[in-house]
Design a protein around this motif. Structure first.
Motif, PDB file in Angstrom:
ATOM      1  N   SER A 170       7.672   0.587  -6.758  1.00 42.59           N
ATOM      2  CA  SER A 170       7.591   1.525  -6.255  1.00 42.59           C
ATOM      3  C   SER A 170       6.298   2.837  -6.824  1.00 42.59           C
ATOM      4  O   SER A 170       6.056   3.470  -5.505  1.00 42.59           O
ATOM      5  CB  SER A 170       8.659   2.096  -5.760  1.00 42.59           C
ATOM      6  OG  SER A 170       9.431   1.119  -5.412  1.00 42.59           O
ATOM      7  N   TYR A 171       6.033   2.863  -8.330  1.00 42.94           N
ATOM      8  CA  TYR A 171       5.523   4.424  -8.205  1.00 42.94           C
ATOM      9  C   TYR A 171       4.495   3.738  -9.263  1.00 42.94           C
ATOM     10  O   TYR A 171       3.817   3.525  -9.956  1.00 42.94           O
ATOM     11  CB  TYR A 171       6.350   5.513  -9.080  1.00 42.94           C
ATOM     12  CG  TYR A 171       7.939   5.234  -8.108  1.00 42.94           C
ATOM     13  CD1 TYR A 171       8.159   6.096  -6.847  1.00 42.94           C
ATOM     14  CD2 TYR A 171       9.010   4.979  -8.713  1.00 42.94           C
ATOM     15  CE1 TYR A 171       8.704   5.789  -6.438  1.00 42.94           C
ATOM     16  CE2 TYR A 171      10.255   4.997  -8.145  1.00 42.94           C
ATOM     17  CZ  TYR A 171      10.389   5.442  -6.596  1.00 42.94           C
ATOM     18  OH  TYR A 171      11.288   5.259  -6.311  1.00 42.94           O
ATOM     19  N   ASP A 172       2.961   4.988  -9.118  1.00 46.04           N
ATOM     20  CA  ASP A 172       2.306   5.242  -9.760  1.00 46.04           C
ATOM     21  C   ASP A 172       2.831   6.395 -10.534  1.00 46.04           C
ATOM     22  O   ASP A 172       2.581   7.697 -10.036  1.00 46.04           O
ATOM     23  CB  ASP A 172       0.986   5.147  -8.827  1.00 46.04           C
ATOM     24  CG  ASP A 172       0.067   5.770 -10.144  1.00 46.04           C
ATOM     25  OD1 ASP A 172       0.219   6.065 -11.153  1.00 46.04           O
ATOM     26  OD2 ASP A 172      -1.651   5.522  -9.849  1.00 46.04           O
TER      27      ASP A 172
ATOM     28  N   GLU B 238       0.535  -1.373  -0.252  1.00 53.23           N
ATOM     29  CA  GLU B 238      -0.044   0.230  -0.092  1.00 53.23           C
ATOM     30  C   GLU B 238       0.901   1.119   0.150  1.00 53.23           C
ATOM     31  O   GLU B 238       0.397   2.579   0.157  1.00 53.23           O
ATOM     32  CB  GLU B 238      -0.924  -0.030   1.021  1.00 53.23           C
ATOM     33  CG  GLU B 238      -0.263  -0.454   2.081  1.00 53.23           C
ATOM     34  CD  GLU B 238      -0.396  -1.242   3.094  1.00 53.23           C
ATOM     35  OE1 GLU B 238      -0.721  -1.695   4.113  1.00 53.23           O
ATOM     36  OE2 GLU B 238      -0.954  -2.655   2.299  1.00 53.23           O
ATOM     37  N   ASP B 239       2.441   1.360   0.553  1.00 56.09           N
ATOM     38  CA  ASP B 239       2.995   2.210   0.328  1.00 56.09           C
ATOM     39  C   ASP B 239       2.879   3.423  -1.316  1.00 56.09           C
ATOM     40  O   ASP B 239       3.016   4.463  -1.455  1.00 56.09           O
ATOM     41  CB  ASP B 239       4.313   1.767  -0.007  1.00 56.09           C
ATOM     42  CG  ASP B 239       5.029   1.226   1.470  1.00 56.09           C
ATOM     43  OD1 ASP B 239       4.423   1.468   2.397  1.00 56.09           O
ATOM     44  OD2 ASP B 239       5.858   0.914   1.488  1.00 56.09           O
ATOM     45  N   VAL B 240       2.588   2.061  -2.311  1.00 54.79           N
ATOM     46  CA  VAL B 240       2.459   2.689  -3.753  1.00 54.79           C
ATOM     47  C   VAL B 240       1.296   4.804  -3.249  1.00 54.79           C
ATOM     48  O   VAL B 240       1.662   5.144  -4.011  1.00 54.79           O
ATOM     49  CB  VAL B 240       1.945   2.152  -4.982  1.00 54.79           C
ATOM     50  CG1 VAL B 240       2.246   2.572  -6.234  1.00 54.79           C
ATOM     51  CG2 VAL B 240       3.248   1.198  -4.848  1.00 54.79           C
TER      52      VAL B 240
ATOM     53  N   ILE C 237      13.886  -0.635 -13.969  1.00 56.67           N
ATOM     54  CA  ILE C 237      12.683  -0.344 -14.094  1.00 56.67           C
ATOM     55  C   ILE C 237      12.081  -1.329 -13.030  1.00 56.67           C
ATOM     56  O   ILE C 237      11.139  -1.411 -13.057  1.00 56.67           O
ATOM     57  CB  ILE C 237      12.820  -1.421 -16.111  1.00 56.67           C
ATOM     58  CG1 ILE C 237      13.252  -0.255 -16.360  1.00 56.67           C
ATOM     59  CG2 ILE C 237      11.554  -1.345 -16.261  1.00 56.67           C
ATOM     60  CD1 ILE C 237      13.234  -0.350 -18.193  1.00 56.67           C
ATOM     61  N   ALA C 238      12.667  -2.462 -12.712  1.00 55.49           N
ATOM     62  CA  ALA C 238      12.039  -3.395 -11.831  1.00 55.49           C
ATOM     63  C   ALA C 238      11.552  -2.346 -10.600  1.00 55.49           C
ATOM     64  O   ALA C 238      10.500  -2.136  -9.872  1.00 55.49           O
ATOM     65  CB  ALA C 238      12.537  -4.536 -11.567  1.00 55.49           C
ATOM     66  N   SER C 239      12.698  -1.618 -10.516  1.00 55.80           N
ATOM     67  CA  SER C 239      11.952  -1.488  -9.367  1.00 55.80           C
ATOM     68  C   SER C 239      11.077  -0.355  -9.146  1.00 55.80           C
ATOM     69  O   SER C 239      10.375  -0.036  -8.214  1.00 55.80           O
ATOM     70  CB  SER C 239      13.257   0.129  -8.683  1.00 55.80           C
ATOM     71  OG  SER C 239      13.065   0.116  -6.997  1.00 55.80           O
ATOM     72  N   ALA C 240      10.907   1.017 -10.149  1.00 56.32           N
ATOM     73  CA  ALA C 240       9.389   1.683 -10.941  1.00 56.32           C
ATOM     74  C   ALA C 240       8.511   1.153 -10.796  1.00 56.32           C
ATOM     75  O   ALA C 240       7.640   1.924 -10.413  1.00 56.32           O
ATOM     76  CB  ALA C 240      10.491   2.329 -11.470  1.00 56.32           C
TER      77      ALA C 240
END
Length: 386
Positions: free
Chosen positions: A190-192, A153-155, A184-187
Protein backbone atom coordinates in the motif's frame (compact mmCIF):
# COMPACT_ATOMS: atom_id res chain seq x y z
CA UNK A 1 12.86 -12.23 20.06
CA UNK A 2 12.01 -11.06 23.58
CA UNK A 3 15.68 -11.11 24.65
CA UNK A 4 16.59 -9.23 21.51
CA UNK A 5 14.07 -6.54 22.42
CA UNK A 6 15.42 -6.26 25.97
CA UNK A 7 18.99 -5.80 24.74
CA UNK A 8 17.81 -3.21 22.23
CA UNK A 9 15.88 -1.38 24.90
CA UNK A 10 18.86 -1.16 27.21
CA UNK A 11 21.22 -0.03 24.49
CA UNK A 12 19.14 2.58 22.72
CA UNK A 13 16.63 4.10 25.15
CA UNK A 14 16.45 7.85 24.59
CA UNK A 15 15.26 10.70 26.71
CA UNK A 16 12.88 13.46 25.68
CA UNK A 17 12.73 17.11 26.59
CA UNK A 18 9.09 17.53 25.58
CA UNK A 19 5.92 15.59 26.07
CA UNK A 20 5.59 12.61 23.77
CA UNK A 21 2.65 12.37 21.41
CA UNK A 22 -0.34 10.56 22.81
CA UNK A 23 -2.87 10.40 20.00
CA UNK A 24 -6.24 9.07 21.17
CA UNK A 25 -9.12 8.16 18.90
CA UNK A 26 -12.60 9.22 19.94
CA UNK A 27 -15.07 6.98 18.10
CA UNK A 28 -18.31 8.75 17.36
CA UNK A 29 -20.65 5.76 17.68
CA UNK A 30 -19.88 5.10 21.34
CA UNK A 31 -22.46 7.64 22.46
CA UNK A 32 -25.06 4.94 21.72
CA UNK A 33 -23.56 2.20 23.90
CA UNK A 34 -25.51 0.97 26.94
CA UNK A 35 -24.73 1.19 30.65
CA UNK A 36 -21.12 1.53 31.73
CA UNK A 37 -20.04 1.33 28.10
CA UNK A 38 -21.68 4.62 27.12
CA UNK A 39 -18.95 7.06 26.15
CA UNK A 40 -19.19 10.73 25.20
CA UNK A 41 -16.71 13.59 25.01
CA UNK A 42 -17.78 14.54 28.54
CA UNK A 43 -15.95 11.39 29.76
CA UNK A 44 -12.64 12.67 28.34
CA UNK A 45 -10.21 14.51 30.65
CA UNK A 46 -8.89 17.49 28.70
CA UNK A 47 -5.30 16.74 29.69
CA UNK A 48 -5.23 12.98 29.07
CA UNK A 49 -4.02 13.04 25.44
CA UNK A 50 -1.94 15.41 23.34
CA UNK A 51 -4.10 14.83 20.24
CA UNK A 52 -7.68 13.61 19.94
CA UNK A 53 -8.66 12.14 16.58
CA UNK A 54 -12.40 12.33 15.93
CA UNK A 55 -13.28 9.19 13.99
CA UNK A 56 -14.77 8.98 11.55
CA UNK A 57 -15.97 11.21 8.79
CA UNK A 58 -16.56 9.68 5.38
CA UNK A 59 -16.01 10.38 1.71
CA UNK A 60 -18.68 11.06 -0.91
CA UNK A 61 -17.44 9.20 -3.96
CA UNK A 62 -19.48 11.13 -6.51
CA UNK A 63 -18.00 14.55 -5.68
CA UNK A 64 -15.08 13.86 -3.32
CA UNK A 65 -16.58 15.78 -0.42
CA UNK A 66 -16.29 15.05 3.30
CA UNK A 67 -19.44 13.83 5.00
CA UNK A 68 -20.36 13.32 8.66
CA UNK A 69 -21.25 9.64 9.13
CA UNK A 70 -24.42 9.39 11.14
CA UNK A 71 -28.17 9.24 10.80
CA UNK A 72 -28.39 11.77 13.63
CA UNK A 73 -26.05 14.47 12.42
CA UNK A 74 -27.07 16.76 15.28
CA UNK A 75 -25.49 14.34 17.78
CA UNK A 76 -22.23 14.41 15.87
CA UNK A 77 -22.15 18.18 15.63
CA UNK A 78 -22.80 18.43 19.36
CA UNK A 79 -19.83 16.17 20.12
CA UNK A 80 -17.64 18.25 17.82
CA UNK A 81 -18.56 21.32 19.83
CA UNK A 82 -17.82 19.47 23.07
CA UNK A 83 -14.37 18.62 21.76
CA UNK A 84 -13.70 22.31 21.21
CA UNK A 85 -14.66 22.90 24.85
CA UNK A 86 -12.01 20.37 25.89
CA UNK A 87 -9.42 22.39 24.01
CA UNK A 88 -10.64 25.51 25.75
CA UNK A 89 -9.79 23.72 29.02
CA UNK A 90 -6.40 22.60 27.64
CA UNK A 91 -5.16 24.94 24.87
CA UNK A 92 -2.26 22.61 24.04
CA UNK A 93 -4.68 19.83 23.02
CA UNK A 94 -4.81 19.26 19.26
CA UNK A 95 -8.08 18.22 17.64
CA UNK A 96 -7.84 16.15 14.45
CA UNK A 97 -10.68 14.96 12.24
CA UNK A 98 -10.09 11.46 10.87
CA UNK A 99 -11.53 10.27 7.58
CA UNK A 100 -11.88 6.61 6.66
CA UNK A 101 -11.63 3.50 8.80
CA UNK A 102 -12.30 -0.11 7.95
CA UNK A 103 -16.02 0.24 7.26
CA UNK A 104 -15.45 3.00 4.71
CA UNK A 105 -13.61 0.53 2.50
CA UNK A 106 -11.05 1.38 -0.17
CA UNK A 107 -12.75 1.60 -3.55
CA UNK A 108 -14.15 5.13 -3.30
CA UNK A 109 -10.82 6.43 -1.99
CA UNK A 110 -9.14 4.83 -4.97
CA UNK A 111 -11.62 6.52 -7.29
CA UNK A 112 -11.26 9.99 -5.76
CA UNK A 113 -7.46 9.83 -5.45
CA UNK A 114 -7.17 9.06 -9.18
CA UNK A 115 -9.17 12.12 -10.27
CA UNK A 116 -7.53 15.58 -10.01
CA UNK A 117 -10.88 17.37 -9.81
CA UNK A 118 -12.23 15.09 -7.11
CA UNK A 119 -8.99 15.47 -5.14
CA UNK A 120 -9.41 19.23 -5.19
CA UNK A 121 -13.02 18.90 -4.07
CA UNK A 122 -11.91 16.73 -1.18
CA UNK A 123 -9.20 19.18 -0.17
CA UNK A 124 -11.58 22.13 -0.21
CA UNK A 125 -14.13 20.13 1.77
CA UNK A 126 -11.47 19.30 4.39
CA UNK A 127 -10.47 22.94 4.66
CA UNK A 128 -14.10 23.99 5.06
CA UNK A 129 -14.60 21.45 7.86
CA UNK A 130 -11.44 22.46 9.72
CA UNK A 131 -12.33 26.13 9.45
CA UNK A 132 -15.93 25.61 10.52
CA UNK A 133 -15.23 23.43 13.55
CA UNK A 134 -11.89 25.03 14.41
CA UNK A 135 -9.97 21.75 14.36
CA UNK A 136 -6.18 21.59 14.18
CA UNK A 137 -5.65 19.02 11.47
CA UNK A 138 -6.77 16.18 9.23
CA UNK A 139 -6.03 12.45 9.51
CA UNK A 140 -6.49 10.12 6.55
CA UNK A 141 -7.14 6.48 7.41
CA UNK A 142 -7.53 4.85 3.99
CA UNK A 143 -7.73 1.10 4.59
CA UNK A 144 -5.93 0.38 2.30
CA UNK A 145 -4.44 1.75 -0.95
CA UNK A 146 -4.12 -0.94 -3.65
CA UNK A 147 -6.16 -3.37 -1.53
CA UNK A 148 -9.82 -4.26 -0.92
CA UNK A 149 -10.92 -3.35 -4.43
CA UNK A 150 -8.36 -0.60 -4.96
CA UNK A 151 -5.92 -0.37 -7.87
CA UNK A 152 -2.11 -0.71 -8.08
CA UNK A 153 -1.84 2.98 -9.00
CA UNK A 154 -3.32 3.83 -5.58
CA UNK A 155 0.21 3.78 -4.14
CA UNK A 156 1.27 6.77 -6.25
CA UNK A 157 -2.12 8.46 -6.17
CA UNK A 158 -2.14 8.29 -2.38
CA UNK A 159 1.14 10.22 -2.31
CA UNK A 160 -0.18 12.80 -4.77
CA UNK A 161 -3.31 13.28 -2.67
CA UNK A 162 -1.24 13.70 0.49
CA UNK A 163 1.11 16.16 -1.21
CA UNK A 164 -1.82 18.27 -2.40
CA UNK A 165 -3.42 18.13 1.04
CA UNK A 166 -0.17 19.18 2.67
CA UNK A 167 0.23 22.13 0.31
CA UNK A 168 -3.28 23.33 1.15
CA UNK A 169 -3.12 22.70 4.91
CA UNK A 170 0.32 24.13 5.65
CA UNK A 171 -0.50 27.84 5.04
CA UNK A 172 -3.16 27.57 7.74
CA UNK A 173 -0.88 25.61 10.11
CA UNK A 174 -3.15 22.58 9.96
CA UNK A 175 -1.57 19.19 10.68
CA UNK A 176 -1.69 16.30 8.22
CA UNK A 177 -1.48 12.79 9.66
CA UNK A 178 -2.13 9.27 8.41
CA UNK A 179 -3.05 5.95 9.99
CA UNK A 180 -1.24 3.08 8.29
CA UNK A 181 -1.01 -0.68 8.50
CA UNK A 182 1.43 -2.28 10.94
CA UNK A 183 1.46 -5.46 8.89
CA UNK A 184 4.56 -5.82 6.73
CA UNK A 185 2.84 -7.49 3.78
CA UNK A 186 0.11 -4.84 3.81
CA UNK A 187 2.59 -1.98 4.11
CA UNK A 188 4.57 -3.38 1.16
CA UNK A 189 1.44 -3.37 -0.96
CA UNK A 190 0.00 0.00 0.00
CA UNK A 191 2.72 2.54 0.69
CA UNK A 192 5.75 4.32 -0.71
CA UNK A 193 7.06 4.73 2.83
CA UNK A 194 9.84 7.23 2.09
CA UNK A 195 7.65 9.63 0.09
CA UNK A 196 4.78 9.26 2.54
CA UNK A 197 7.08 10.07 5.44
CA UNK A 198 8.41 13.17 3.67
CA UNK A 199 4.89 14.50 3.19
CA UNK A 200 2.96 14.11 6.43
CA UNK A 201 3.47 15.42 9.97
CA UNK A 202 2.72 12.18 11.83
CA UNK A 203 2.29 8.50 10.99
CA UNK A 204 0.14 6.38 13.29
CA UNK A 205 1.17 2.75 12.76
CA UNK A 206 -1.72 0.42 13.55
CA UNK A 207 0.32 -2.32 15.21
CA UNK A 208 -2.67 -4.47 16.07
CA UNK A 209 -5.24 -6.82 14.53
CA UNK A 210 -2.52 -9.22 13.48
CA UNK A 211 -4.96 -12.01 14.34
CA UNK A 212 -8.69 -12.23 14.86
CA UNK A 213 -11.81 -14.15 14.01
CA UNK A 214 -10.96 -13.62 10.34
CA UNK A 215 -8.46 -16.46 10.96
CA UNK A 216 -9.59 -20.02 11.60
CA UNK A 217 -7.15 -20.47 14.46
CA UNK A 218 -6.18 -18.78 17.73
CA UNK A 219 -3.77 -15.86 17.69
CA UNK A 220 -3.29 -12.77 19.83
CA UNK A 221 -4.45 -9.57 18.17
CA UNK A 222 -1.24 -7.67 19.03
CA UNK A 223 1.64 -9.83 20.30
CA UNK A 224 4.72 -7.82 21.17
CA UNK A 225 7.07 -10.52 19.88
CA UNK A 226 6.93 -13.71 17.84
CA UNK A 227 6.25 -17.10 19.44
CA UNK A 228 8.28 -20.28 18.89
CA UNK A 229 5.08 -21.56 17.29
CA UNK A 230 5.46 -18.96 14.53
CA UNK A 231 7.44 -20.90 11.94
CA UNK A 232 6.80 -19.31 8.52
CA UNK A 233 8.25 -15.95 7.52
CA UNK A 234 4.76 -14.43 7.52
CA UNK A 235 3.94 -15.76 10.96
CA UNK A 236 7.17 -14.31 12.34
CA UNK A 237 6.22 -10.88 10.97
CA UNK A 238 2.81 -10.66 12.63
CA UNK A 239 3.80 -8.86 15.82
CA UNK A 240 4.28 -5.34 17.10
CA UNK A 241 8.08 -5.38 17.22
CA UNK A 242 8.49 -6.41 13.58
CA UNK A 243 5.65 -4.18 12.42
CA UNK A 244 7.08 -0.95 13.81
CA UNK A 245 10.74 -1.70 13.13
CA UNK A 246 9.86 -2.45 9.49
CA UNK A 247 8.60 1.11 9.07
CA UNK A 248 11.88 2.44 10.46
CA UNK A 249 13.98 0.09 8.31
CA UNK A 250 12.00 1.23 5.26
CA UNK A 251 12.86 4.89 5.74
CA UNK A 252 10.24 6.34 8.07
CA UNK A 253 11.90 8.64 10.63
CA UNK A 254 11.12 7.61 14.21
CA UNK A 255 10.39 11.26 14.98
CA UNK A 256 7.22 11.02 12.87
CA UNK A 257 6.05 7.58 14.03
CA UNK A 258 3.47 6.87 16.71
CA UNK A 259 3.13 3.25 17.80
CA UNK A 260 -0.51 2.20 17.64
CA UNK A 261 -1.80 0.30 20.67
CA UNK A 262 -5.21 -1.13 21.50
CA UNK A 263 -7.42 -0.90 24.56
CA UNK A 264 -9.39 -3.93 23.43
CA UNK A 265 -9.00 -7.55 22.47
CA UNK A 266 -10.22 -10.17 20.03
CA UNK A 267 -11.91 -13.42 20.88
CA UNK A 268 -12.34 -16.85 19.39
CA UNK A 269 -14.61 -19.83 19.87
CA UNK A 270 -12.39 -22.88 20.22
CA UNK A 271 -13.18 -25.95 18.16
CA UNK A 272 -11.91 -28.06 21.08
CA UNK A 273 -12.05 -26.40 24.53
CA UNK A 274 -9.19 -28.62 25.70
CA UNK A 275 -6.85 -27.11 23.09
CA UNK A 276 -6.20 -23.48 24.02
CA UNK A 277 -2.73 -23.00 22.49
CA UNK A 278 -1.81 -20.59 19.73
CA UNK A 279 -2.96 -21.88 16.35
CA UNK A 280 -5.64 -24.06 17.99
CA UNK A 281 -8.55 -24.52 15.53
CA UNK A 282 -11.51 -22.17 15.99
CA UNK A 283 -15.10 -22.06 14.83
CA UNK A 284 -15.92 -18.40 14.32
CA UNK A 285 -16.14 -15.26 16.40
CA UNK A 286 -15.66 -15.41 20.14
CA UNK A 287 -17.52 -13.65 22.94
CA UNK A 288 -20.85 -13.75 21.09
CA UNK A 289 -21.03 -9.96 21.40
CA UNK A 290 -19.82 -8.39 24.63
CA UNK A 291 -22.48 -6.08 26.12
CA UNK A 292 -20.82 -2.71 25.46
CA UNK A 293 -18.93 -3.15 22.19
CA UNK A 294 -21.65 -5.45 20.80
CA UNK A 295 -19.47 -6.70 17.95
CA UNK A 296 -18.72 -10.35 17.24
CA UNK A 297 -15.16 -11.24 18.17
CA UNK A 298 -14.33 -7.85 19.66
CA UNK A 299 -14.20 -6.96 23.36
CA UNK A 300 -13.07 -3.85 25.22
CA UNK A 301 -10.58 -3.90 28.07
CA UNK A 302 -13.33 -2.36 30.19
CA UNK A 303 -15.49 -5.41 29.46
CA UNK A 304 -12.65 -7.83 30.18
CA UNK A 305 -11.73 -6.34 33.55
CA UNK A 306 -15.26 -5.55 34.71
CA UNK A 307 -17.17 -8.58 33.43
CA UNK A 308 -14.87 -11.46 32.46
CA UNK A 309 -11.80 -11.68 34.69
CA UNK A 310 -13.76 -13.07 37.62
CA UNK A 311 -14.90 -16.14 35.66
CA UNK A 312 -12.13 -16.64 33.09
CA UNK A 313 -8.68 -18.18 33.64
CA UNK A 314 -5.88 -15.66 33.10
CA UNK A 315 -2.68 -16.59 31.24
CA UNK A 316 0.50 -14.64 30.47
CA UNK A 317 2.56 -15.55 27.40
CA UNK A 318 6.24 -15.04 28.25
CA UNK A 319 7.31 -15.12 24.60
CA UNK A 320 4.71 -12.83 23.10
CA UNK A 321 4.51 -10.69 26.28
CA UNK A 322 0.72 -10.43 26.23
CA UNK A 323 -2.19 -11.88 28.23
CA UNK A 324 -5.18 -13.95 27.28
CA UNK A 325 -8.13 -15.41 29.17
CA UNK A 326 -10.08 -18.63 28.63
CA UNK A 327 -13.47 -19.90 29.76
CA UNK A 328 -14.72 -23.11 28.17
CA UNK A 329 -14.62 -22.63 24.42
CA UNK A 330 -14.03 -18.87 24.67
CA UNK A 331 -10.48 -17.49 24.19
CA UNK A 332 -9.76 -13.74 24.38
CA UNK A 333 -6.41 -12.08 23.73
CA UNK A 334 -6.14 -8.45 24.82
CA UNK A 335 -3.82 -5.83 26.34
CA UNK A 336 -3.63 -5.06 30.05
CA UNK A 337 -1.48 -2.66 32.05
CA UNK A 338 1.48 -5.03 32.02
CA UNK A 339 1.53 -5.66 28.27
CA UNK A 340 0.79 -2.10 27.24
CA UNK A 341 3.62 -0.84 29.42
CA UNK A 342 6.02 -3.07 27.49
CA UNK A 343 4.73 -1.67 24.21
CA UNK A 344 5.15 1.87 25.49
CA UNK A 345 8.72 1.03 26.50
CA UNK A 346 9.37 -0.27 23.00
CA UNK A 347 8.11 3.01 21.54
CA UNK A 348 10.36 4.94 23.90
CA UNK A 349 13.39 2.75 23.19
CA UNK A 350 13.02 3.30 19.46
CA UNK A 351 12.89 7.06 19.89
CA UNK A 352 9.40 7.29 18.43
CA UNK A 353 7.35 10.47 18.53
CA UNK A 354 4.91 8.69 20.80
CA UNK A 355 1.88 6.43 20.73
CA UNK A 356 -1.55 6.20 19.18
CA UNK A 357 -4.43 4.67 21.14
CA UNK A 358 -7.41 2.88 19.62
CA UNK A 359 -9.50 3.88 21.43
CA UNK A 360 -10.64 5.98 24.39
CA UNK A 361 -13.97 4.23 24.90
CA UNK A 362 -12.67 0.71 25.60
CA UNK A 363 -10.22 1.62 28.34
CA UNK A 364 -11.63 1.38 31.88
CA UNK A 365 -12.57 5.03 31.67
CA UNK A 366 -14.80 4.87 34.76
CA UNK A 367 -12.04 3.29 36.86
CA UNK A 368 -14.37 0.46 37.87
CA UNK A 369 -11.63 -2.17 38.05
CA UNK A 370 -9.55 -0.53 40.77
CA UNK A 371 -6.64 1.09 38.91
CA UNK A 372 -8.19 4.50 38.40
CA UNK A 373 -9.78 5.88 35.24
CA UNK A 374 -8.02 5.11 31.95
CA UNK A 375 -5.45 2.71 33.43
CA UNK A 376 -4.08 1.62 30.03
CA UNK A 377 -3.78 5.08 28.51
CA UNK A 378 -2.32 6.52 31.71
CA UNK A 379 0.25 3.70 31.75
CA UNK A 380 1.36 4.61 28.24
CA UNK A 381 1.46 8.30 29.13
CA UNK A 382 3.57 7.67 32.24
CA UNK A 383 6.13 5.51 30.44
CA UNK A 384 6.51 7.82 27.43
CA UNK A 385 7.13 10.82 29.64
CA UNK A 386 9.42 9.26 32.26
Amino acid sequence: MYLKFLVFLTATAVGSTSAANLVCYFTSWTVYRPGNGNYTVQNLPADLCTHVNYGFVGLQEWDGSLVILDDDEADRRQELEHLKQKRDENPSLKLIVSMGGWNEGSEKYSHVAADPNLRQNLIQSVLDFLDKYEFDGFDLDWEYPAQRGGQPEDVDNFIVLLQELKAALTPKNYLLTVAVSGGIASANTSYDIVRLSETVDMIDVMAFDYHGAFDNYVGHYAPLNASHLDVTDLQKELNVFRGITYWIESGAPPSKLNLGMGTYGRGFTLADPSNTSLYAPTVGDGNRQAPYTRTDGNVGYNEVCELYLATYQYYWDDEQQVPHIVNGDQWIGYDDMRSIELKARLAKSLGLAGAMIWSLDTDDFHGICGNGPYPLINTVKRVLNE
